[in-house]
Design a protein around this motif. Structure first.
Motif, PDB file in Angstrom:
ATOM      1  N   GLN A 398     149.655 121.610  18.591  1.00 30.43           N
ATOM      2  CA  GLN A 398     149.012 122.337  19.213  1.00 30.43           C
ATOM      3  C   GLN A 398     149.097 122.618  20.606  1.00 30.43           C
ATOM      4  O   GLN A 398     149.885 122.370  21.166  1.00 30.43           O
ATOM      5  CB  GLN A 398     147.456 121.670  19.265  1.00 30.43           C
ATOM      6  CG  GLN A 398     146.917 122.555  19.408  1.00 30.43           C
ATOM      7  CD  GLN A 398     145.131 121.736  19.417  1.00 30.43           C
ATOM      8  OE1 GLN A 398     145.131 120.993  19.614  1.00 30.43           O
ATOM      9  NE2 GLN A 398     143.902 123.034  20.065  1.00 30.43           N
ATOM     10  N   ALA A 399     149.495 124.232  20.812  1.00 32.93           N
ATOM     11  CA  ALA A 399     149.285 124.773  22.345  1.00 32.93           C
ATOM     12  C   ALA A 399     148.408 124.674  22.865  1.00 32.93           C
ATOM     13  O   ALA A 399     147.214 125.387  22.096  1.00 32.93           O
ATOM     14  CB  ALA A 399     150.481 125.930  22.147  1.00 32.93           C
ATOM     15  N   LEU A 400     148.068 124.841  23.864  1.00 37.74           N
ATOM     16  CA  LEU A 400     147.230 123.744  24.946  1.00 37.74           C
ATOM     17  C   LEU A 400     147.315 125.169  26.301  1.00 37.74           C
ATOM     18  O   LEU A 400     148.169 124.670  26.695  1.00 37.74           O
ATOM     19  CB  LEU A 400     146.602 122.536  24.927  1.00 37.74           C
ATOM     20  CG  LEU A 400     146.451 121.843  24.064  1.00 37.74           C
ATOM     21  CD1 LEU A 400     146.300 120.949  24.356  1.00 37.74           C
ATOM     22  CD2 LEU A 400     144.877 122.278  23.631  1.00 37.74           C
ATOM     23  N   HIS A 401     146.332 126.010  26.401  1.00 35.02           N
ATOM     24  CA  HIS A 401     145.950 126.309  27.553  1.00 35.02           C
ATOM     25  C   HIS A 401     147.738 126.985  28.139  1.00 35.02           C
ATOM     26  O   HIS A 401     147.447 126.163  28.924  1.00 35.02           O
ATOM     27  CB  HIS A 401     145.863 124.953  28.811  1.00 35.02           C
ATOM     28  CG  HIS A 401     145.071 125.515  30.456  1.00 35.02           C
ATOM     29  ND1 HIS A 401     145.191 125.202  31.119  1.00 35.02           N
ATOM     30  CD2 HIS A 401     143.457 126.052  30.086  1.00 35.02           C
ATOM     31  CE1 HIS A 401     144.346 125.667  31.692  1.00 35.02           C
ATOM     32  NE2 HIS A 401     143.666 126.182  31.278  1.00 35.02           N
ATOM     33  N   ALA A 402     147.428 128.282  27.693  1.00 34.53           N
ATOM     34  CA  ALA A 402     148.843 129.037  28.049  1.00 34.53           C
ATOM     35  C   ALA A 402     148.811 129.223  29.654  1.00 34.53           C
ATOM     36  O   ALA A 402     147.696 130.144  29.668  1.00 34.53           O
ATOM     37  CB  ALA A 402     149.101 129.951  27.400  1.00 34.53           C
ATOM     38  N   TRP A 403     149.887 129.472  29.855  1.00 35.08           N
ATOM     39  CA  TRP A 403     149.695 131.048  31.150  1.00 35.08           C
ATOM     40  C   TRP A 403     148.570 130.657  32.719  1.00 35.08           C
ATOM     41  O   TRP A 403     148.627 131.664  32.989  1.00 35.08           O
ATOM     42  CB  TRP A 403     148.826 132.444  30.663  1.00 35.08           C
ATOM     43  CG  TRP A 403     150.045 132.637  29.274  1.00 35.08           C
ATOM     44  CD1 TRP A 403     149.379 132.752  28.509  1.00 35.08           C
ATOM     45  CD2 TRP A 403     151.345 133.445  29.614  1.00 35.08           C
ATOM     46  NE1 TRP A 403     150.491 133.068  27.535  1.00 35.08           N
ATOM     47  CE2 TRP A 403     151.188 133.484  28.439  1.00 35.08           C
ATOM     48  CE3 TRP A 403     152.345 133.179  30.235  1.00 35.08           C
ATOM     49  CZ2 TRP A 403     152.578 134.206  28.052  1.00 35.08           C
ATOM     50  CZ3 TRP A 403     152.990 134.225  29.654  1.00 35.08           C
ATOM     51  CH2 TRP A 403     154.104 134.145  28.579  1.00 35.08           C
ATOM     52  N   HIS A 404     148.709 129.308  32.345  1.00 39.55           N
ATOM     53  CA  HIS A 404     147.371 128.939  33.531  1.00 39.55           C
ATOM     54  C   HIS A 404     148.730 127.413  34.437  1.00 39.55           C
ATOM     55  O   HIS A 404     148.108 127.323  36.027  1.00 39.55           O
ATOM     56  CB  HIS A 404     146.807 128.102  33.173  1.00 39.55           C
ATOM     57  CG  HIS A 404     144.905 128.749  32.755  1.00 39.55           C
ATOM     58  ND1 HIS A 404     144.962 129.828  33.767  1.00 39.55           N
ATOM     59  CD2 HIS A 404     145.177 129.379  31.449  1.00 39.55           C
ATOM     60  CE1 HIS A 404     143.938 130.601  32.599  1.00 39.55           C
ATOM     61  NE2 HIS A 404     144.435 130.248  31.671  1.00 39.55           N
TER      62      HIS A 404
END
Length: 578
Positions: A398-404
């Motif tokens: 799972q990809a979580l919390h991109a670009w932060h």
């Protein structure tokens, strides 16, 4: 006897003559015969055959009658009684030392005794300015029965002060300035029957706890003595104090080992019943694996995994296999596995460099029997990602919390529900909760309104869950989980902090708050106050992690440093009453 003409005097007449000569000598006037020789005596003393009374002496008198058994010293012109100071008077039985103005011309009355020492035993050290009595000061006085050291200015005694006084029955230390007494001070005095400690300023702290125990068990008669401090005990009779009144057990962190290299993370793990630690060493371009030596009780080199810009080396022991996830700033990140056939780490997998561009932290955990690890990414284009272990290795789940620009990730179980808390440079820490049906984490909310959190770590006290949120600029915070959200509990000054790590040792909950600009502060949790209080300072330059490591009977705290050697501290328990 021969007379004139060679005639001898009869034996009877000779005896009579000698008797007449002796009587005639006795009848002579005093001036007509030589007076008896007086006993030796120093100028500052008055002496008889078996007593000496000394005033204003500049040292312990040396030229005393050899049979003296009683010595009094008043207003001496020296302040220290040194080792074996009276060894040249081995027959001494009574010694009295006191300050001018007290009644030193006679044996002092002993208020706790039925009998007052007879004058023939009266040897006094009374009314002086003594401030120090050295170790073994009374060595050689095996016959001494009475020792009175009164009305002086003695502030402390050593444990060996009264060593060798096996015949001492009466001891007075009254009216000095004693604030404490060393443990087992009276242990050498096997037959001590009377002790006077009145008139001192005894502090009833942990150093006096032994005296309370001794008073409960001894047969020695001791008049009542009272506490002068601290405030809660002032004026109380020492014999009435309960042992539970003394809080004498504390702890300390002492340097146990210095590892001669810089590091930025430390992860302990157990594999095949042995204890290891994995440390990321960007300066040495490796992940160092150290093994605990149970004999030497030290960490020793075991193996190294090449890693040119390692920021985290995360060991995962799953399904009887040892994996190490190596996160690098440049050149990609990888997963290694320990190969028992060749006894070395083998690279088995690359981590997707499109998702993980600038990794920071790695956490590993199990949910419903499955192994996962999550890797926080701090780049603008990457994303924090979750990986799951299957038969062939770890794969993206799972990809979580991109670009932060995430800085840290923490796995927490609240109310039996798995959660991830992700901190970042661009927003407040975000809470994700595990969805059992979807087998994924879903967003649940944020932790307060704190921006630029460098690290998020959790701890539990009884049934309460807490988070520690460290900040490089601004104050760090401790928050508590209440229902569906976290409530701020405590603020800690933390300029330059990259790490805020809670850890527990036995029943004590600690918090290590590092700083790039000052000392690391160790805090201790106080349950009644529901907050951390300052406990100790550690000198660690630019710490990047703190990791508690229980190693058999040794409790360790690893402190990786970005700018200096990595330090291993040992947690020790200290009894202040000893």
């Amino acid at each position: 006897m021969e007379l004139q003409h060679g005639r001898r005097m009869p034996r009877g007449q000779l005896s009579a003559l000698l008797l007449l000569l002796a009587l005639a000598w006795l009848w002579l006037p005093a001036g007509g015969r030589r007076p008896p020789r007086p006993p030796p005596c120093p100028p500052s003393c008055s002496c008889t055959r078996d007593t000496a009374f000394c005033v204003d002496s500049k040292a312990v008198p040396r030229n005393l009658p050899p049979e003296v058994i009683s010595l009094t010293m008043v207003n001496a012109a020296f302040t220290e009684i040194r080792e074996a100071a009276f060894a040249h008077i081995p027959s001494l039985q009574f010694l009295y030392v006191s300050r001018a103005g007290s009644q030193a011309s006679r044996c002092p009355p002993c208020p706790t005794l039925v009998l007052t020492p007879p004058p023939s035993l009266c040897s006094l050290l009374n009314s002086n300015k003594f401030t120090l009595i050295g170790d073994n000061a009374f060595a050689g006085l095996s016959h001494l029965q009475y020792l009175f050291i009164e009305n002086n200015d003695i502030q402390a005694l050593s444990k060996a002060t009264f060593r060798g006084l096996k015949s001492l029955t009466h001891l007075s230390l009254a009216n000095n300035n004693l604030q404490t007494l060393p443990r087992d001070l009276f242990k050498p005095l096997d037959i001590l029957s009377d002790l006077d400690l009145r008139g001192n300023t005894l502090a009833c702290d942990c150093k006096i706890k032994w005296l309370v125990e001794w008073l409960e068990s001894t047969n020695t008669t001791v008049p009542a003595i009272f506490c002068s401090s601290p405030g809660q005990f002032e004026g109380q009779r020492i014999r009435d104090l309960a042992l539970g009144d003394f809080q004498c057990i504390t702890t300390d962190f002492v340097v146990h080992q210095v590892l001669p290299f810089q590091s930025v993370s430390a992860e302990p793990f157990t594999y095949a019943s042995d204890l290891y630690v994995a440390l990321a060493q960007p300066g040495a371009s490796s992940c160092a694996i150290l093994k605990w030596d149970y004999v030497e009780r030290k960490l020793r080199d075991f193996d190294r995994i090449p890693a040119h810009s390692a920021v985290h080396c995360k060991p995962i022991v799953a399904q009887n296999q040892l994996y190490v996830v190596v996160a690098q700033l440049f050149g990609g990140s990888y997963i290694y596995r320990w190969d028992t056939a060749v006894d070395k780490f083998i690279k088995i997998q690359d981590i997707d460099s499109q998702k993980t561009r600038k990794p920071n932290d790695i956490e590993a955990f199990q949910i419903e029997g499955d192994w996962y690890f999550v890797i926080a990414d701090s780049s603008k284009a990457g994303s924090t990602s979750l990986y799951r272990l299957n038969q062939n290795g770890f794969y993206s789940h799972q990809a979580l919390h991109a670009w932060h620009r995430d800085t840290d990730v923490e796995y927490v179980e609240n109310d039996g529900k798995p959660r991830l808390i992700i901190s970042s440079s661009s927003q407040a820490p975000v809470i994700y909760q595990w969805n059992r049906a979807q087998k994924q984490f879903t967003p649940q909310g944020e932790v307060g309104e704190m921006l630029d959190v460098q690290m998020v770590k959790h701890f539990k006290v009884k049934r309460d869950q807490f988070l520690c949120l460290s900040r490089y600029i601004g104050d760090s915070k401790v928050v508590r989980w209440e229902g569906q959200r976290f409530i701020e509990l405590q603020t800690l000054p933390s300029r330059g902090s990259m790490v805020m790590q809670p850890f527990s040792v036995e029943q004590r909950q600690y918090l290590a708050l590092g700083s790039d600009f000052s000392f690391t502060h160790i805090y201790l949790w106080e349950e009644e106050k529901q907050k951390f209080v300052k406990f100790q300072e550690l000198s660690v330059q630019a710490p990047r992690a703190f990791r508690y490591v229980p190693a058999a009977d040794v409790q360790l705290l690893l402190a990786p440093s970005f700018k200096a050697n990595t330090v291993v501290y040992r947690h020790v328990v200290v009894d202040l009453s000893l």
